[in-house]
Design a protein around this motif. Structure first.
Motif, short mmCIF file in Angstrom:
data_model
loop_
_atom_site.label_atom_id
_atom_site.label_comp_id
_atom_site.label_asym_id
_atom_site.label_seq_id
_atom_site.Cartn_x
_atom_site.Cartn_y
_atom_site.Cartn_z
N THR A 1 1.10 -1.43 0.14
CA THR A 1 -0.28 -0.11 -0.15
C THR A 1 0.42 1.08 0.11
O THR A 1 2.01 1.24 -0.23
CB THR A 1 -1.09 0.02 1.01
OG1 THR A 1 0.31 0.25 2.43
CG2 THR A 1 -1.78 -1.03 1.30
N ALA A 2 0.40 2.22 -0.52
CA ALA A 2 0.68 3.60 0.01
C ALA A 2 1.75 4.21 0.71
O ALA A 2 1.10 3.72 2.08
CB ALA A 2 0.19 4.97 -1.37
N GLY A 3 2.98 4.78 0.81
CA GLY A 3 3.88 4.40 2.33
C GLY A 3 3.68 4.10 2.47
O GLY A 3 4.92 3.76 3.66
N LEU B 1 14.98 6.62 7.27
CA LEU B 1 13.41 6.03 8.34
C LEU B 1 12.98 7.85 8.22
O LEU B 1 11.73 8.30 8.17
CB LEU B 1 13.49 5.80 9.82
CG LEU B 1 13.86 4.30 9.82
CD1 LEU B 1 13.81 3.84 10.88
CD2 LEU B 1 12.51 3.76 9.11
N ARG B 2 13.83 8.86 8.40
CA ARG B 2 13.64 10.77 8.48
C ARG B 2 13.05 10.65 6.94
O ARG B 2 12.01 11.48 7.12
CB ARG B 2 15.00 11.27 8.62
CG ARG B 2 14.45 11.40 9.80
CD ARG B 2 16.22 12.63 9.98
NE ARG B 2 16.96 12.56 9.41
CZ ARG B 2 18.12 11.85 9.43
NH1 ARG B 2 18.28 11.66 10.25
NH2 ARG B 2 19.10 12.40 9.01
N VAL B 3 13.68 10.00 5.79
CA VAL B 3 13.04 10.71 4.98
C VAL B 3 11.99 10.10 4.42
O VAL B 3 10.75 10.92 4.14
CB VAL B 3 14.15 9.91 3.80
CG1 VAL B 3 13.19 9.96 2.54
CG2 VAL B 3 15.25 11.10 3.56
N GLN C 1 8.57 12.75 3.52
CA GLN C 1 7.86 12.55 1.86
C GLN C 1 7.75 11.27 1.79
O GLN C 1 8.22 10.09 2.19
CB GLN C 1 8.91 12.82 1.28
CG GLN C 1 9.88 11.85 0.57
CD GLN C 1 11.31 12.73 -0.66
OE1 GLN C 1 11.68 13.53 -0.11
NE2 GLN C 1 11.25 11.69 -1.90
N ASP C 2 5.91 11.37 2.18
CA ASP C 2 5.87 9.88 2.12
C ASP C 2 6.05 8.69 0.85
O ASP C 2 4.94 8.80 0.05
CB ASP C 2 4.08 9.80 2.82
CG ASP C 2 2.86 10.19 2.14
OD1 ASP C 2 2.39 9.00 1.84
OD2 ASP C 2 3.26 10.45 0.91
N THR C 3 7.63 8.41 0.52
CA THR C 3 7.52 7.82 -0.70
C THR C 3 7.29 6.11 0.10
O THR C 3 7.17 5.42 0.88
CB THR C 3 8.52 7.99 -0.57
OG1 THR C 3 9.55 9.18 -0.74
CG2 THR C 3 9.06 7.23 -1.62
#
Ligand SMILES: Nc1ncnc2c1ncn2[C@@H]1O[C@H](COP(=O)(O)OP(=O)(O)O)[C@@H](O)[C@H]1O
Ligand SMILES: [Mg+2]
Lengths: 302, 254
Positions: A31-33, A180-182, A186-188
């Motif tokens: 799923t996304a994110g 984890l910060r990234v 930005q919810d990649t």
């Protein structure tokens, strides 16, 4: 949560005289994110799986769907961090040139490219190194460049192939936390391949455990450790310890679909990536030689 | 700086030795003029239009030869390196042509081209094209698959991959090939000029000076000019390589 990636019954056989089935019917949905980690023994087909998802290799059978659409050709909002980062940076480009490279083919205007490259490099802790050439950097810094290059594209789906396998432990912790910060920022959606069980639990929202070659999904483990993770306390937590045990057991008890199977996976601490960087005899290997640590590592465990 | 000083010391010592031998009477000055005489003669020659025209003829022929050589060998190398089928098809032909020493072709070319410089330019190209061609073919084959795959992952088209990955990768190797071609072309040019003096150039100047009046001082002065020219070419190209190709230690097979 909408589905980002759907892999169904994916199978890949490398053709040739000794045709080799690297993936034997893998299905999962992301799923996304979500940050999904994929663990599996060396040579089980993890890199091949990522290559199929990225359409760098056309799978023999099965399908990959991105946001519901079947994938044909390399998707636009996808970025890949390859296992062999040293060989995936362009040696004639500066660090900044490397990070800007994919933005060019996405026709991002020059000024914006520069801005994105510099800010991403800062994020991965490389400010000041932008005018250096890759060979002037340490392995860990090169890997940061490769990560920055992927992040600068602001991909919807980020594929990472053992991205931290060949850096020292300290750098590895830093890079893991960076990731984890990234992700928080930005919810990649991230698909990260590793052969390190601890890393998969520490990073993942979920861990897919693959069997030996041809890879199949042995288990799909949810990691409910929450968003905030800490290199020391998370790794000490009861849940963490239980999950890593569960995954290690799954791998150990998996049916052996290849003869000699004394491959000790749990807590594997060797440094692949270093292993066959000779690169000399690659010329006669078929294209896309994903021949990471496979051969040599197996050699060392037998 | 220190290295330059050392090199100069070496050269001066060598000249002094030549001077001493030349003046010692071991050999008649007629055969072995001391450097002081050669340099005096050279200064005089440099003021003479005929001599300068000969130098110019060689330099121009060299520039043209190298230009043609690059225009032929680099694209051909890129093509042969990228298309294995084509490479297999022409390998036999190349293996047959390459070992033919260009000097062996001189009589043929002299007959065909008469006194025009086309003949010597052809021969210089013929000799110089191989190192450049092979270096280019080799370099294209050396492009790391992982680099090409990375480019593919960023949706770089096939044509763009040639332009932005293969060509930059090949540049240092081509440069090394070009350096080899440059000195080969000069050697062949001067040789052909000596064997066929009607084409002009430093080589024919040397030949004429030695055969007619037996002016060894002029022979050596001409040789010195050719040598200095060759040295400058190589030093200049090495310098350019260091300055422009900063990402790779002098690439290619020497
Ligand atoms: N280009 C290729 N041609 C043939 N076999 C390959 C190729 N790439 C990988 N393989 C084989 O496929 C198997 C899986 O490889 P890979 O996906 O790289 O595994 P992993 O990344 O899990 O270590 C290995 O046995 C490897 O030798
Ligand atoms: Mg791999």
């Amino acid at each position: 949560m909408p589905s980002m990636l759907e892999v169904s019954e994916l199978t890949h056989t490398y053709p040739g005289q000794q045709a080799h089935t690297a993936i034997g019917g893998v299905s999962f949905e992301v799923t996304a994110g979500q940050l999904t980690c994929i663990v599996g023994p060396s040579g089980c087909g993890k890199s091949t799986l990522l290559r199929c998802i990225a359409s760098l290799v056309t799978p023999t059978a099965g399908q990959v769907r991105l946001r519901g659409q079947p994938v044909r050709g390399v998707p636009e909002d996808l970025a890949v961090v390859f296992q062999d980062y040293g060989r995936s940076l362009f040696p004639w480009m500066s660090v900044r040139g490397n990070v800007e490279f994919p933005l060019r083919s996405r026709s991002v205007p020059r000024a914006r490219r520069r801005e994105l490259a510099l800010s991403t490099l800062e994020r991965v802790g490389l400010s000041g190194a932008e005018d250096k050439y890759p060979w002037q950097l340490s392995g860990g810094m090169q890997q940061r460049v490769a990560i920055a290059r992927a992040l600068a594209c602001e991909p919807a789906l980020l594929l990472m192939d053992e991205p931290f396998a060949s850096v020292d432990a300290q750098t590895r912790f830093e890079l893991e936390d960076l990731l984890l910060r990234v992700r928080a920022e930005q919810d990649t959606t991230i698909l990260l391949v590793t052969h390190d069980i601890d890393e998969s639990v520490y990073l993942g929202d979920r861990v897919l455990v693959l069997s030996k070659s041809p890879a199949t999904v042995l288990a799909d483990v949810a990691v409910e450790l929450g968003q905030q993770r800490d290199q020391i306390s998370t790794r000490e937590s009861e849940l963490f310890v239980r999950l890593r045990g569960e995954i290690a057991r799954t791998l150990r008890n998996a049916p052996q679909n290849r003869g000699e199977g004394d491959h000790d996976e749990a807590g594997e601490d060797e440094e692949p990536g270093e292993v066959d960087s000779s690169g000399e005899d690659r010329a006669d290997e078929p294209a896309l030689a994903g021949s990471d640590s496979t051969g040599s590592e197996r050699g060392s465990t037998e | 700086m220190r290295n330059t000083a050392r090199a100069l010391t070496g050269i001066l010592a060598f000249l002094a030795l030549c001077e001493a031998v030349g003046r010692s009477g071991l050999a008649p000055q007629y055969y072995l003029p001391p450097p002081s005489l050669v340099l005096t003669e050279l200064t005089r020659l440099l003021g003479q239009g005929d001599f300068l025209l000969d130098v110019l003829a060689t330099v121009l022929s060299w520039v043209i030869s190298l230009g043609i050589c690059a225009l032929v060998a680099i694209p051909a190398g890129l093509l042969l390196g990228s298309v294995p089928l084509l490479r297999t098809a022409v390998t036999a032909l190349i293996e047959f042509l390459r070992p033919v020493p260009s000097v062996a072709l001189i009589p043929l070319v002299v007959v065909i081209s008469a006194g025009s410089p086309a003949g010597k330019i052809f021969l210089a190209c013929y000799a110089a094209v191989w190192p450049l061609l092979f270096n280019t073919i080799y370099a294209v084959g050396q492009v790391d698959e992982q680099l090409l795959e990375s480019a593919r992952a960023f949706r770089v088209s096939r044509a763009q991959r040639l332009l932005r990955i293969k060509i930059p990768h090949v540049v240092p190797f081509v440069f090394t090939g070009l350096r080899l071609a440059a000195s080969t072309a000069l050697i062949v040019l001067v040789s052909v000029e000596m064997l066929n003096p009607s084409t002009g150039g430093i080589g024919s100047f040397i030949y004429v000076a030695s055969s007619g009046a037996g002016r060894m001082d002029q022979v050596l002065a001409g040789t010195l000019v050719a040598g200095v020219f060759g040295y400058l070419i190589n030093a200049g190209m090495a310098g350019a390589q260091r300055r422009w190709i900063t990402w790779a230690p002098a690439g290619g097979t020497a």
